[in-house]
Design an enzyme around this catalytic site. Sequence first.
Site, PDB file in Angstrom:
ATOM      1  N   THR A 173     -14.341   5.665   1.833  1.00  0.00           N
ATOM      2  CA  THR A 173     -14.513   5.212   0.449  1.00  0.00           C
ATOM      3  C   THR A 173     -15.340   3.940   0.510  1.00  0.00           C
ATOM      4  O   THR A 173     -14.938   2.968   1.151  1.00  0.00           O
ATOM      5  CB  THR A 173     -13.156   4.943  -0.226  1.00  0.00           C
ATOM      6  N   GLU A 183       0.418  -1.091   7.216  1.00  0.00           N
ATOM      7  CA  GLU A 183       1.151  -2.320   6.886  1.00  0.00           C
ATOM      8  C   GLU A 183       2.562  -2.317   7.476  1.00  0.00           C
ATOM      9  O   GLU A 183       3.343  -3.219   7.184  1.00  0.00           O
ATOM     10  CB  GLU A 183       1.200  -2.532   5.367  1.00  0.00           C
ATOM     11  N   ASP A 193      -5.479   2.654  -2.956  1.00  0.00           N
ATOM     12  CA  ASP A 193      -4.155   3.289  -2.974  1.00  0.00           C
ATOM     13  C   ASP A 193      -4.110   4.397  -4.024  1.00  0.00           C
ATOM     14  O   ASP A 193      -3.523   5.460  -3.797  1.00  0.00           O
ATOM     15  CB  ASP A 193      -3.072   2.245  -3.277  1.00  0.00           C
ATOM     16  N   LYS A 228       0.839  -1.208   0.000  1.00  0.00           N
ATOM     17  CA  LYS A 228       0.000   0.000   0.000  1.00  0.00           C
ATOM     18  C   LYS A 228       0.872   1.255   0.000  1.00  0.00           C
ATOM     19  O   LYS A 228       0.544   2.247  -0.671  1.00  0.00           O
ATOM     20  CB  LYS A 228      -0.944  -0.014   1.195  1.00  0.00           C
TER      21      LYS A 228
END
Length: 294
Positions: free
Chosen positions: A223, A144, A256, A45
Amino acid sequence: MSNAEKPVIVVVGSLHYDIMVDAPDRPRKGETVTGHGWRPKFGGKGGNQAVAAAQAGARVRMAGAVGDDEFGRFLLEALQAGGVEAAHVRKLAGIGSGMSVAISDAGGDYGAVIVSGANLHLDPAHLEEADLWRDVRALILQNEIPDRLNLAAAGAAHRVGATVCLNAAPFRPLSDELVALVDLLVVNALEAEALSAVPVTDLASATKAAQALAARFPIAIVTAGDAGVAAMAPGQPPVALEALPVELVSTHGAGDAFMGTLVAALAAGGSFAQSLAQANRMAAAHVSRRPEPL
Ligand code: RIB
């Protein structure tokens, strides 16, 4: 625009060697599915968001870690080919680069596994280097890499007055210390639900979740895939953007593309509404094509 005129964005985050598998369906527990293709690609990401921000016109510096292996060499080359400055990406000996396997089904959805490897072993001291933060306008983080690295980066960015932007993906509980440093949060429907306890099933519920999250984050953006995007920012009317109609090929990496584009557009001085619309268009374009190697 010359490099010197571009807004500087620092991305601290993950770099993965992605193996993309195409199959009619994703395997259920204990099932073996026969796929029909696979290919490697640049990912993580952090890496994806860095490249998206560079493609949207920012000058991007990435900080992170890869192993001293073939995957690591591939990732560094791809990052640079994507227009990202990689001088702050460390090559760590004796540990493998991060990687991921994603199985995409015929409907465009996917399931993935990541193995973080070197991404977990960056020394937070590397995030204190003054030249990483020179002229920086915004920092982009994801979930991450370990929270202690996100915290070190957010603290350093905050000290130089940069906007701290967190894409809280994949979901994990956020420390109060990190929350206090985040200026802009982007989450998908599942992450929004986990962080706000508001189930997100459509644009109206995404708006409710964004409102709930705005109690903890100055700017909160949800989102919600094909339902659209809901956003709250101080002094701005709530934004609810319908998703653009596209033919879905793959959702892999769409978040992303949204994040990198959004932060680059805001850092370039775009209005909140314009920057969201630009990011929404980029995410729509992204889901309508097959993820390709960089
Ligand atoms: O969002 C997609 C990314 O998530 C992939 O590139 C994969 O590496 C995982 O980190």
